[in-house]
Design an enzyme around this catalytic site. Structure first.
Site, mmCIF file in Angstrom:
data_model
loop_
_atom_site.group_PDB
_atom_site.id
_atom_site.type_symbol
_atom_site.label_atom_id
_atom_site.label_comp_id
_atom_site.label_asym_id
_atom_site.label_seq_id
_atom_site.Cartn_x
_atom_site.Cartn_y
_atom_site.Cartn_z
ATOM 1 N N ARG A 47 0.929 -1.035 -0.047
ATOM 2 C CA ARG A 47 -0.186 0.018 -0.120
ATOM 3 C C ARG A 47 0.811 1.144 0.059
ATOM 4 O O ARG A 47 0.203 2.469 -0.541
ATOM 5 C CB ARG A 47 -0.837 0.070 1.280
ATOM 6 C CG ARG A 47 -1.985 -1.237 1.398
ATOM 7 C CD ARG A 47 -3.112 -1.129 0.468
ATOM 8 N NE ARG A 47 -4.034 -2.132 0.224
ATOM 9 C CZ ARG A 47 -5.029 -2.051 1.201
ATOM 10 N NH1 ARG A 47 -5.280 -1.353 2.003
ATOM 11 N NH2 ARG A 47 -5.826 -3.359 1.105
ATOM 12 N N ASP A 154 -16.499 8.853 6.603
ATOM 13 C CA ASP A 154 -15.199 8.054 6.315
ATOM 14 C C ASP A 154 -13.822 8.787 7.094
ATOM 15 O O ASP A 154 -13.873 9.836 6.838
ATOM 16 C CB ASP A 154 -15.269 7.583 4.913
ATOM 17 C CG ASP A 154 -14.550 6.272 4.719
ATOM 18 O OD1 ASP A 154 -15.233 5.274 4.516
ATOM 19 O OD2 ASP A 154 -13.377 6.065 5.013
#
Length: 290
Positions: A47, A154
């Site tokens: 990532r 979020d």
């Protein structure tokens, strides 16, 4: 190539050391409540490697120091780490429960003057927007003329930007029942061919905001419906208990909390009772005064 290094672009990026991985573990847990087990080291590398290359860094230790010193980069790092899988009408039994039991009862109460024609909904960890727009389609179809407000939050600014744009590949239309698709989605043409966009009726119901579920958020108010699905599974037990309490604090006495299919409140709280698997209401003794 020497052991302990990874070739990245034209440079050489040092493999993440156990020490640096432990530092990322603690930081990500402190910031987001997510605990990366040792087997997740490869996930961390996968990532973050591209970002290190963009910045011209050759070590994860150097990137960690940057993340600690720079809040914007810390948010970007968390964006990269978070998993954001979602679908329209995911876990359809939740929406069947709403349409068959909850919304008809609330309509009757409103017609009898026992409740206002107003509904507040929180879509926590909304990802790229499929969940809040699914909720919007469901509510708008069932509660014409009501004041409907959906807060979608979020941790990731990246997915919030995509959610607010409300544009998806046309293939996602297969997830939406045909009546909803025709009523609330726009098909792209010309330069937008192959895409679809949420129509203005449902876009106008949803407000987006960045929010960390592991932090106190006193200005949220309370909600008739809270969706927090497939999020608790990423937290350790202690964090999960704290997040559950925060979710229940935001639930109105008559409201409902929806969790993901692999999640349960069993062993975490006695403040809620299960009505169906993954659907909860406040336990009678736990209901606060209105």
């Amino acid at each position: 190539m020497e052991r302990g290094t990874l070739q990245v672009g034209s440079g050489v990026l040092s493999a993440v050391s156990d020490r640096d991985f432990a530092r990322f573990q603690r930081l990500i847990n402190d910031e987001a409540g997510i605990w990366l087990a040792p087997v997740k080291k490869a996930l961390l590398v996968g990532r973050l490697a591209r970002r290190l290359r963009e910045l011209g860094l050759d070590s994860y230790g150097g990137y960690f120091d940057l993340v600690v010193a720079n809040e914007a980069e810390r948010i970007r790092m968390l964006d990269a780490i978070c998993t954001n899988e979602t679908h329209f009408f995911r876990e359809p039994r939740h929406f069947e429960f709403l349409c068959d039991r909850v919304l008809p009862a609330w309509r009757e109460e409103a017609e009898a003057g026992r409740r206002p024609r107003r509904l507040r909904v929180w879509s926590a960890a909304c990802s790229t927007g499929e969940e809040p727009y699914t909720i919007a389609m469901t509510l708008l179809s069932a509660l014409q003329g009501w004041d409907l407000q959906i807060l979608a939050t979020d941790l990731s600014t990246k997915v919030l930007a995509r959610a607010e744009a409300a544009v998806w590949p046309l293939e996602k239309s297969r997830e939406i029942p045909d009546p909803y698709l025709k009523a609330y989605m726009l098909k792209g043409y010309g330069g937008q061919e192959g895409l679809m966009k949420a129509g203005p009726e449902i876009r106008g119901l949803v407000r987006f905001s960045r929010l960390n579920l592991t932090h106190d958020n006193p200005g949220l108010g309370q909600f008739d419906l809270v969706f927090c699905r497939n999020v608790l599974i990423y937290f350790d037990k202690e964090t999960k208990g704290k997040v559950v309490d925060r979710l229940l604090d935001r639930l109105l006495p008559h409201g409902y909390l929806f969790l993901g299919h692999a999640e349960s409140l069993g062993g975490f709280t006695n403040r809620a009772k299960a009505l169906l698997p993954t659907v909860y209401a406040l336990a009678p003794a736990a209901k606060p005064d209105r």
